[in-house]
Design an enzyme around this catalytic site. Structure first.
Site, PDB file in Angstrom:
ATOM      1  CG  HIS A 127      -2.338  -1.283   1.244  1.00 37.96           C
ATOM      2  ND1 HIS A 127      -2.817  -0.326   0.270  1.00 37.96           N
ATOM      3  CD2 HIS A 127      -2.458  -2.043   1.627  1.00 37.96           C
ATOM      4  CE1 HIS A 127      -3.787  -1.576   0.398  1.00 37.96           C
ATOM      5  NE2 HIS A 127      -4.407  -2.322   1.571  1.00 37.96           N
ATOM      6  CB  CYS A 201      -2.190   2.540  -5.945  1.00 41.64           C
ATOM      7  SG  CYS A 201      -2.735   0.760  -5.946  1.00 41.64           S
ATOM      8  NE  ARG A 210      -2.162  -0.758  -9.906  1.00 39.05           N
ATOM      9  CZ  ARG A 210      -3.060  -0.544  -9.529  1.00 39.05           C
ATOM     10  NH1 ARG A 210      -3.404   1.023  -9.891  1.00 39.05           N
ATOM     11  NH2 ARG A 210      -4.304  -1.663  -9.397  1.00 39.05           N
TER      12      ARG A 210
END
Length: 233
Positions: A127, A201, A210
């Site tokens: 993340h 991300c 990305r």
């Protein structure tokens, strides 16, 4: 209902909505981070306990690992990653698969990619924001930065080869054994080797794109010999 009552009701509703928004932001920024940090620390502690109690590796165990017959257990942690660029104390467990529940505990290994240290592409996702913000500083990665990973028996030191590459989620070629991004000019390697791919991300609070960082394996060191130089600076 009088105008004053209507205004009061609308005001109270706005205040309630505002409070809920603030609580949601607090949840995203702090509570998920606290839970993720606790989960991550717990995974690392369990790994270290397991490693400390493991018997010495036998020659046949090493052969099985090298041949890829000893699979990682789905959803379970198997390694710890260190990226000094993200801070002296930065470390995260690496777990098998990239499911949402898995990424709340640490980083996730793409199952279709190579095992740690093996020939091919060992690819890991994390993340950017929420759940501990593990890859918050991803854009700061630079060529020459070390990425160190251990499975309790060996230290693997990878070296970042270029600045992060921004692409679309459909650009799955970045995970190939020899990465093949949609933009041929961005291809980091031209021949087979032992590579690492990190993904997260972009933008920071979105997921329309990305960010990709690639590294090559430059050194290995038995865990019994202590941490590699990259973690002693």
């Amino acid at each position: 209902m009088t105008l004053r009552a209507v205004v009061r009701s609308v005001s109270e509703l706005c205040i309630t909505i505002g409070v809920l928004i603030v609580l949601f932001v607090v949840y995203l920024l702090y509570w998920t981070g606290i839970r993720a940090d606790n989960a991550s620390d717990g995974e690392i502690e369990r790994l270290q306990d397991r490693w400390s109690q493991a018997p010495p590796e036998r020659p046949e165990d090493a052969a099985n690992a090298a041949s890829g017959t000893r699979a990682y257990e789905d959803g379970k942690s198997f390694a710890v990653m260190y990226i000094p660029r993200f801070g002296r104390d930065w470390s995260r467990p690496v777990l098998q698969n990239t499911a949402e529940g898995t990424l709340r505990k640490g980083l996730g290994h793409y199952p279709r990619t190579s095992r740690l240290g093996e020939k091919g592409n060992f690819a890991v996702a994390g993340h950017r924001r929420t759940y501990g913000d593990p890859f918050k500083d991803f854009p700061a990665l630079r060529p020459g930065d070390p990425v160190v990973v251990t499975d309790g028996r060996t230290w693997y030191t990878y070296t970042v080869t270029r600045r992060p590459y921004r692409t679309l989620p459909s650009d799955t070629g970045v995970l190939d054994a020899t990465p093949k991004p949609l933009d041929p000019a961005a291809a980091p390697f031209r021949e087979p080797g032992r590579y690492l791919t990190l993904t997260t991300c972009d933008p920071e609070w979105g997921s329309s794109h990305r960010l990709i960082a690639w590294a090559r394996l430059d050194a290995t060191r038995p865990a019994a010999e202590g941490k590699p130089d990259a973690l002693r600076r």
